[in-house]
Design an enzyme around this catalytic site. Structure first.
Site, mmCIF file in Angstrom:
data_model
loop_
_atom_site.group_PDB
_atom_site.id
_atom_site.type_symbol
_atom_site.label_atom_id
_atom_site.label_comp_id
_atom_site.label_asym_id
_atom_site.label_seq_id
_atom_site.Cartn_x
_atom_site.Cartn_y
_atom_site.Cartn_z
ATOM 1 N N ALA A 123 0.828 -1.207 0.000
ATOM 2 C CA ALA A 123 0.000 0.000 0.000
ATOM 3 C C ALA A 123 0.863 1.257 0.000
ATOM 4 C CB ALA A 123 -0.933 -0.004 1.213
ATOM 5 N N ASP A 124 1.905 1.279 0.809
ATOM 6 C CA ASP A 124 2.817 2.431 0.832
ATOM 7 C C ASP A 124 3.437 2.671 -0.541
ATOM 8 O OD1 ASP A 124 2.581 3.246 3.451
ATOM 9 O OD2 ASP A 124 4.312 2.125 4.177
#
Length: 390
Positions: free
Chosen positions: A164-165
């Site tokens: 996600a990052d």
């Protein structure tokens, strides 16, 4: 002149998603100025790992570093003077924090209508979760990734990298480039924002649309591909290999390599649909032969037949691979304190252009130099320092 050298980027980001975004611009020559809090304000210095550690050195390369105390009136005024001459500002604060620090789009665009603001949050700039702190693993869970990762029945499993990052950073960088392209026609900047949650759901791709279009909740599939059979992990005499062979043509190549044409006449594996229905039987038929020889043997034989097949590496094996060496993925960088360190270069190649190879700056290393470039006099810089604004 590198492709992005005409753009000045003010980098307020921390940890991973924001720095990942900025790194896409810095690697290709953007004039990136990393703005960090002063020692007095940032006493913990724990965000993003140790400065001389692998994480920090990877995500903050190709930048210059200054310190600014944005909690002080003088620090904010200094930052706004930089904004007046900059092209891009990137931040990954919680939405309420950016407003408090005066780095919201309304404030910045009033100073410089051409400014592009890139923002990454945990859950979006508005809505019931907007003020929640974001973290990669939380987004992996809420975005559905953990529900499809792992062996069937194992329960939720996080991916081995901060998906996600990283994807939020990539999407934000792409959005910034879109806004800069539009600005060439309109002369006006934009606010580009994404979140860990939005990026994670987007990365779920076909798994997400299995639900949105067909109402199907994807289960865990382990090392098998969720929909394509046979695609998965098979044990050899000395390890494991990945084999990817969806479609009738690939199936025929696979059974030819394995010499199981007779066994493949079984009506349960006659076509894609039946092989998918009878996945365990299909895989067992292949495993019976693959398990009789080495990984290197099968990688060579399947690739010779045009069937995607590859080994499963640990990280040391990744960088020992002849193709990885040929591509030059490991990138040497000369650091003034650490000596030569090896980072991972940008994954795209632009013919005729080399990815920048400058080390991560020390905290505030370029403060005086950068402020002077933006028109601050020596007296003004000294005064800012005396007021602890820099």
């Amino acid at each position: 002149m590198m492709p992005l050298s005409r753009f000045t980027v003010l980098d307020l980001t921390r940890v991973r998603s924001g720095p990942t975004c900025v790194r896409q611009l810095a690697d290709w020559g953007a004039n990136v100025i990393k703005v960090e809090a002063t020692d007095e304000v940032d006493t913990g210095k724990g965000l993003g790992g140790e400065r001389h550690g692998p994480d920090f050195q990877l995500v903050h390369r190709n930048k210059r570093g200054i310190t600014l105390n944005l909690k002080s009136e003088e620090g904010r005024a200094t930052f706004h003077r930089l904004v007046a001459k900059a092209d891009v500002v990137v931040e990954n604060y919680r939405p309420d924090v950016k407003n408090r620090l005066g780095v919201d789009y309304e404030t910045l665009s009033a100073i410089n209508p051409r400014i592009v603001l890139g923002s990454i949050s945990g859950f979006g700039q508005t809505g019931p979760y907007a003020k929640r702190p974001g973290f990669d693993q939380i987004a992996q869970g809420m975005g559905g990734l953990m529900s499809v990762t792992g062996l069937p029945g194992q329960g939720p499993v996080r991916a081995g990298i901060p998906v996600a990052d990283l994807t939020a950073g990539l999407y934000c960088a792409l959005g910034i480039m879109v806004a800069l392209l539009e600005r060439e026609a309109t002369g006006k900047g934009r606010w580009v924002h994404t979140s860990l949650l939005e990026a994670m759901i987007a990365m779920m791709d076909f798994q997400a649309t299995r639900w949105t279009m067909a109402g199907e909740v994807p289960p865990q599939a382990g090392n098998d591909h969720p929909t394509t059979v046979p695609t998965g992990l098979f044990t050899t005499t000395d390890g494991v290999v990945n084999l990817a062979g969806g479609g009738q043509q690939m199936w025929e190549r696979i059974i030819s390599v394995l010499g199981i044409q007779e066994e493949a006449k079984d009506p349960d594996v006659a076509n894609d649909k039946l092989r998918s229905k009878n996945r365990a039987k299909t895989n067992a038929m292949l495993q019976a032969v693959i398990g009789t020889n080495t990984s290197a043997h099968w990688v060579a034989e399947f690739n010779k037949a045009g069937v995607p097949c590859g080994p499963v590496y640990s990280m040391d094996q990744v960088f020992a691979d002849e193709q990885v060496k040929h591509l030059g993925v490991a990138m040497p960088v000369q650091h003034p304190q650490l000596g030569e360190i090896t980072l991972v270069r940008a994954p795209m190649q632009i013919e005729g252009v080399e990815c920048a190879r400058n080390p991560t700056p020390e905290r505030g290393q370029h403060t005086d130099e950068v402020l002077a470039e933006f028109g601050f006099t020596a007296e003004e810089i000294a005064q800012l320092r005396s007021k602890r604004a820099i």
